[in-house]
Design a protein around this motif. Structure first.
Motif, PDB file in Angstrom:
ATOM      1  N   GLY A 142     -46.589  -0.950  57.256  1.00 57.15           N
ATOM      2  CA  GLY A 142     -45.368  -0.776  58.010  1.00 57.15           C
ATOM      3  C   GLY A 142     -44.282  -0.009  57.302  1.00 57.15           C
ATOM      4  O   GLY A 142     -43.283   0.360  57.908  1.00 57.15           O
ATOM      5  N   THR A 143     -44.444   0.258  56.020  1.00 59.80           N
ATOM      6  CA  THR A 143     -43.423   0.975  55.271  1.00 59.80           C
ATOM      7  C   THR A 143     -44.040   1.682  54.073  1.00 59.80           C
ATOM      8  O   THR A 143     -45.074   1.267  53.551  1.00 59.80           O
ATOM      9  N   GLY A 144     -43.376   2.745  53.657  1.00 60.79           N
ATOM     10  CA  GLY A 144     -43.740   3.420  52.422  1.00 60.79           C
ATOM     11  C   GLY A 144     -42.602   3.379  51.428  1.00 60.79           C
ATOM     12  O   GLY A 144     -42.524   4.206  50.519  1.00 60.79           O
ATOM     13  N   SER A 145     -41.701   2.392  51.578  1.00 56.88           N
ATOM     14  CA  SER A 145     -40.507   2.315  50.738  1.00 56.88           C
ATOM     15  C   SER A 145     -40.758   1.708  49.366  1.00 56.88           C
ATOM     16  O   SER A 145     -39.829   1.567  48.577  1.00 56.88           O
ATOM     17  N   GLY A 146     -41.984   1.330  49.072  1.00 52.73           N
ATOM     18  CA  GLY A 146     -42.329   0.870  47.740  1.00 52.73           C
ATOM     19  C   GLY A 146     -41.595  -0.384  47.333  1.00 52.73           C
ATOM     20  O   GLY A 146     -41.685  -1.430  47.991  1.00 52.73           O
ATOM     21  N   ALA A 147     -40.837  -0.297  46.230  1.00 52.38           N
ATOM     22  CA  ALA A 147     -40.112  -1.453  45.697  1.00 52.38           C
ATOM     23  C   ALA A 147     -38.828  -1.732  46.454  1.00 52.38           C
ATOM     24  O   ALA A 147     -38.156  -2.729  46.183  1.00 52.38           O
ATOM     25  N   TYR A 148     -38.485  -0.866  47.394  1.00 57.60           N
ATOM     26  CA  TYR A 148     -37.218  -0.972  48.108  1.00 57.60           C
ATOM     27  C   TYR A 148     -37.418  -1.483  49.536  1.00 57.60           C
ATOM     28  O   TYR A 148     -38.489  -1.327  50.113  1.00 57.60           O
ATOM     29  N   THR A 149     -36.369  -2.063  50.082  1.00 57.42           N
ATOM     30  CA  THR A 149     -36.363  -2.375  51.498  1.00 57.42           C
ATOM     31  C   THR A 149     -36.079  -1.091  52.268  1.00 57.42           C
ATOM     32  O   THR A 149     -35.665  -0.085  51.698  1.00 57.42           O
ATOM     33  N   ASP A 150     -36.247  -1.139  53.565  1.00 58.61           N
ATOM     34  CA  ASP A 150     -36.001   0.059  54.365  1.00 58.61           C
ATOM     35  C   ASP A 150     -34.512   0.358  54.551  1.00 58.61           C
ATOM     36  O   ASP A 150     -34.160   1.380  55.134  1.00 58.61           O
ATOM     37  N   ASN A 151     -33.639  -0.505  54.030  1.00 57.62           N
ATOM     38  CA  ASN A 151     -32.209  -0.151  54.040  1.00 57.62           C
ATOM     39  C   ASN A 151     -31.767   0.432  52.702  1.00 57.62           C
ATOM     40  O   ASN A 151     -30.597   0.734  52.501  1.00 57.62           O
ATOM     41  N   GLY A 152     -32.718   0.576  51.767  1.00 60.25           N
ATOM     42  CA  GLY A 152     -32.430   1.268  50.516  1.00 60.25           C
ATOM     43  C   GLY A 152     -32.172   0.390  49.324  1.00 60.25           C
ATOM     44  O   GLY A 152     -32.079   0.897  48.201  1.00 60.25           O
TER      45      GLY A 152
END
Length: 725
Positions: A142-152
């Motif tokens: 569902g995401t490719g944001s790695g260590a981060y949430t999708d809000n940064g």
């Protein structure tokens, strides 16, 4: 297209605020305060930065960030490694900011006592553009944001590892290596990633590279091909990993990245120079990978004639799917991106807002895959833009092709079937084109319109020209060789991109040239000569010379004054992170595990002499001495004397509280405090007030606001000692 890159940039810490802006300005206002002069500041994508002139009698610096609307009590101290010295100035970057408005404060600690400080104006942090298949609803993670949430902001409990040219071989990190929770210390960046390859430790991890890190700096950490390996245990293993550069001047110099079996990985803000073969190779079984905002230069020459500039800049193959490659700046790449090698099943990839700056071919070159290619800038492309073979389907919309010789090709038909043939001997694929700007193409043949450079040819064409974004391509249009029809994936599955997210083609060139590549454009500037470089695919000798002679302006890392992270020279320990709190609650300064904190050891380690003692007035609980009885803590749970011995602070601890589902410790702190928890080697995380915090080398350290607090289970662990001070 020419661009002189500005010297300013951004990137940094961890905090949250919910205020959405679209793009960021780069401030240059000079601020004076008691001998400290801020010479530059600005915001970037989920980041902000500040630069200042050295203070003659300063022994060191601290830097803080807060939401612009927050009280001064909510300043958060940046990790020490985010403060760096350059020739004539200092700089600090705050990373992991949710979109919004921020203020940064620089404080000089004066050698004679006292401090001097200065505050920036309001800095705007913009969100990264999380679009494409790496973020599509049907993708595995569902995401490719790695260590981060999708809000940064960093995920709860995330670890942070700072890597420089000095510590790349020695930096350490405890890694869970078995299903029973056994922890082993990884040594060196490659050693740490090798332990995580076992698949037992999926703790979010942000690897932050600083400055120019060369292949020699990573001696013993790379594989035989010169790659840093980021591998999971098997297909699509959740890695929850971000590899990122700090500021404007981070380089992977002389080495590349190899991703295999990895899920949820982000690679951002790096300059890749003189990489071996591929720059970033997504080879086998990857999913939800997001490669964005990187500057990609020449690789090292390979053995083949077409590898003079290196081989693939960003290649993916062998079952890698749900990939987004966006906002990268390709400097004269020979072969920008291979998509697919020997696959037999459909897979999904997105390319958007990339700047193909006088690069030659493969933007991308696609086999089998369904690929969405939108809002890219093809700027003086000497060979071809998008190429499809072997049954591939590509939706090409809203791109700008400026002097791209052949904007779109399908193998053995249309333009590729004319003259010598320039592309491939494989079966053809199908392209659906919509709303692209094409200027200066040598040949473009549409299947159904005379809008190209030649009359329409329904049988032998480069692409089908759609009249609307949602139009399905009729099945009667097929590849001349192989007979494949367009699969209309763009109308049948979630591409992770809404119609509203696609920029008008008239805005693409400006947006891409302003936003592609590293924060602030990076520290490397280059001007191509369009009259020559638009049509040349030879190595640009002056550019290669500039790449080979690149030297870093970085002098040192660390602010040298009571750091908000590890020691001034990056320590060989991970940095615990700060969990964002609501702006209405005062935010205490984050206190990672300091180097003076004793690390507990299990028997048979020798008894260690005390290296620190709790401050007067601290609330201390020793489970060996007191069991669950305490006048300060309310403790519920089961004790054990069979979990081994821990030596801490000169104490031999033999009894622990088992951290289980029913375990609960409650207490009230009269003022802002630091909670230290001492475990054996079994646990990896603990919850405080419902938020997970990492246990590193047997220690968890949590900054607390005044008020009531509760400790509960995250992972299974054994708690021997705790102190609130």
């Amino acid at each position: 297209m020419n661009r002189i890159v500005a010297k300013v940039t951004s990137i940094v810490l961890l905090f949250s605020l919910g205020l959405t802006l679209l793009f960021s300005g780069w401030g240059t206002a000079v601020v004076h305060a008691a001998g400290l002069t801020v010479t530059g500041s600005g915001g970037g994508n989920e980041a902000a930065f500040v630069e200042w002139s050295p203070v003659s009698n300063a022994s060191g610096y601290k830097v803080y960030v807060k939401a612009a609307s927050a009280a001064d009590s909510q300043y958060q101290q940046l990790h020490n490694e985010l403060i760096r010295k350059y020739g004539s100035y200092w700089r600090a970057d705050a990373i992991g900011l949710a979109a919004g408005s921020y203020v940064m404060k620089v404080e000089a600690v004066l050698s004679g006592g006292g401090t001097a400080s200065a505050v920036t104006g309001t800095l705007a942090a913009a969100p990264y553009d999380r679009s494409g298949f790496a973020f599509a609803a049907q993708s595995p993670y569902g995401t490719g944001s790695g260590a981060y949430t999708d809000n940064g902001t960093l995920k709860s409990g995330a670890q942070v590892l700072y890597v420089t040219s000095q510590n790349a071989q020695t930096v350490t990190l405890p890694v869970v290596v078995s299903s029973s929770g056994t922890v082993q210390t990884g040594v060196g960046l490659g050693g740490i990633l090798s332990l995580r390859q076992k698949g037992y430790d999926t703790t979010p991890l942000a690897i932050r590279l600083i400055g120019k890190v060369t292949a020699a700096d990573l001696s013993g950490q790379l594989n035989s091909g010169g790659y840093l390996e980021v591998k999971g245990k098997s297909n699509y293993t959740a890695m929850n990993l971000t590899i990122e550069g700090i500021g404007t001047d981070t380089y992977a110099y002389g080495w590349g990245l190899l991703l295999r079996y990895a899920g949820n990985v982000e690679v951002r803000n790096l300059g890749l120079m003189l990489f071996p073969d591929d720059g970033i190779s997504m080879d086998t079984g990857n999913a939800n990978v997001w490669v964005h905002n990187n500057d990609i230069f020449y690789g090292s020459a390979g053995s083949d004639a077409d590898q003079a500039k290196g081989d693939g800049s960003t290649d993916l193959k062998k079952g890698s799917t749900y990939i987004t490659i966006s906002y990268n700046h390709y400097f004269d790449s020979g072969k920008a991106a291979l998509v697919g090698l020997s696959e037999s099943a459909e897979f999904f990839v997105t390319f958007h807002h990339n700047w193909f700056d006088h690069s030659d071919s493969r933007h991308p070159r696609i086999r089998v895959a369904s690929v969405h290619v939108y809002n890219n800038f093809y700027d003086g492309v000497s060979k071809y833009g998008v190429g499809v073979t072997t049954g591939a389907s590509a939706f090409v919309e809203g791109n700008v092709f400026r002097n791209a010789r052949y904007p779109m090709l399908s193998s053995l038909q249309g333009t590729d079937a004319q003259g010598e043939g320039t592309f491939s001997g494989e079966n053809g694929g199908m392209i659906k084109a919509f709303n692209n700007s094409v200027v200066g193409a040598a040949s473009l043949i549409y299947a159904n319109s005379g809008a190209g450079t030649a009359p329409a040819n329904a049988t032998s064409s480069d692409a089908y020209l759609a009249s609307s974004r949602s139009e399905a391509v009729p099945g009667s249009y097929k590849a001349l060789v192989g007979g494949t029809a367009y699969n209309n994936f763009d109308t049948l599955v979630d591409t992770g991109v809404s119609a509203a997210a696609v920029d008008n083609v008239s805005a693409v060139e400006q947006k891409v040239t302003a936003g592609a590549g590293r924060q602030g454009g990076g520290d490397f500037s280059w001007s191509f000569n369009n009259a020559v470089d638009d049509t040349s695919y030879a190595i640009n000798a002056p550019l290669m010379a500039a790449i080979r002679s690149y030297t870093s302006g970085l002098v040192s890392v660390g602010g040298n004054a009571n750091p908000g992270g590890p020691s001034p020279t990056p320590a060989a320990t991970p940095v615990p992170t700060v969990t964002p709190v609501p702006t209405a609650t005062p935010v205490p300064t984050a206190t990672p595990v300091p180097t003076a904190t004793p690390v507990p050891t299990t028997t048979p380690a020798p008894t260690a002499a005390p290296t620190s003692t709790p401050a007067p007035g601290a609330a201390v609980h020793n489970f060996t001495a007191s069991g669950t009885s305490s006048s300060f803590f309310t403790i519920q749970g089961n004790l054990s004397t069979s979990k081994g011995t821990v030596i801490y602070n000169g104490l031999t601890l033999t009894q622990c509280l088992k951290i289980e589902s029913a375990t609960r410790i409650q207490f009230t702190a009269a003022q802002a405090s630091t909670l230290t928890l001492v475990f054996n080697s079994e646990g990896t995380k603990i919850k405080v007030d419902g938020t997970s915090y990492p246990i590193t080398n047997g220690i968890a350290t949590v900054s607390l606001a005044a008020g009531a607090h509760t400790i509960t289970k995250d992972s299974t662990a054994n708690l021997y000692y705790l102190v609130v001070e």
